[in-house]
Design an enzyme around this catalytic site. Structure first.
Site, PDB file in Angstrom:
ATOM      1  CG  ASP A  13       3.808 -17.437 -26.309  1.00 38.76           C
ATOM      2  OD1 ASP A  13       4.950 -17.329 -25.835  1.00 38.76           O
ATOM      3  OD2 ASP A  13       3.549 -17.260 -27.518  1.00 38.76           O
ATOM      4  CG  ASP A  15       7.334 -12.780 -28.268  1.00 38.24           C
ATOM      5  OD1 ASP A  15       7.411 -11.552 -28.401  1.00 38.24           O
ATOM      6  OD2 ASP A  15       8.077 -13.436 -27.507  1.00 38.24           O
TER       7      ASP A  15
END
Length: 240
Positions: A13, A15
């Site tokens: 991922d 963020d």
């Protein structure tokens, strides 16, 4: 056990895992909501975490019982974020881990809820990050966003590997749910909004009923150990 997994690829991922964007998003959301006499609660933060922007605002508006459309909230927040995306910084240990995996010849891809245009803004001052990943799938490039598995399946396809042969790093419950649904093995690194305990139910046991995934929760990517992953360890004193 997760330590025995030898991944064909690593899926990250963006963020709240590689870049510290969540603190900025919370600040801007509070600023926007203040105009409507609202405060961003922990419940609303958790519901929105890891999702595409419109989905985030839809959940926030629903929980706060705010009579404003998600699109309107997005339109008010986006200009405030655009001006600051490029200045977001990597979280502790993230760049070091990516550099190490890259040096070991590992396949690395990103699976993010952010749009391609916003992704480009976030990486504007970070050429090192572009150099370390072989691919990236953004939230506006798949039909359904997290917690659906679409972005994770697409990320694996871009690297030519099966999802079940990937090790995914995620910080948000919606991302963990999506990666699990895709059949990936999971390393959960709780975000600034969550705690380790918040993931007990989400990740469940090491293996689901179909034997499709394993999960492991660590406090930070700094704690990740390469032992058993067919890669040399990050440093001799890493805790497995």
């Amino acid at each position: 056990m997760l330590a025995s997994i030898k991944p064909a690829a690593f899926v990250f991922d963006l963020d709240g895992l590689i870049l510290d964007t969540e603190s900025l998003c919370i600040e801007v959301a509070q600023q926007v909501l203040a105009k409507y006499g609202c405060t961003l609660t922990k419940e609303a933060q958790r519901a929105a975490l890891g999702k595409r922007p419109l989905d985030c605002w839809r959940d926030v508006a629903k929980i706060l019982k705010l009579d404003v459309t998600a699109q309107q909230l997005f339109d008010e927040s986006e200009p405030l974020l655009i001006a600051r995306w490029a200045d977001t910084r990597p979280l502790p240990g993230a760049r070091r881990l990516l550099e190490h995996l890259h040096a070991c010849g590992a396949k690395i891809t990103l699976a993010t809820s952010t749009s391609r245009a916003t992704y480009d803004r976030k990486l504007a001052n970070k050429p090192w990050l572009r150099d370390l990943v072989q691919a990236c799938v953004c939230g506006d490039e798949v039909k359904y966003g997290k917690p659906a598995p679409d972005v994770f399946i697409a990320a694996a396809q871009q690297l030519g590997v099966a999802p079940q042969d990937c090790l995914c790093f995620e910080d948000a419950p919606s991302g963990v749910e999506g990666a699990v649904a895709a059949g990936m093995k999971i390393v959960v690194v709780p975000s600034i909004v969550e705690t380790t305990e918040d993931y007990t139910i989400t990740t469940g046991a090491d293996t689901n009923a179909a034997g499709g995934y394993s999960s492991h929760v660590i406090d930070s990517v700094v704690c990740f150990c390469m032992c058993g992953h067919a890669l040399k360890n990050l440093h001799p004193h890493s805790a497995c």
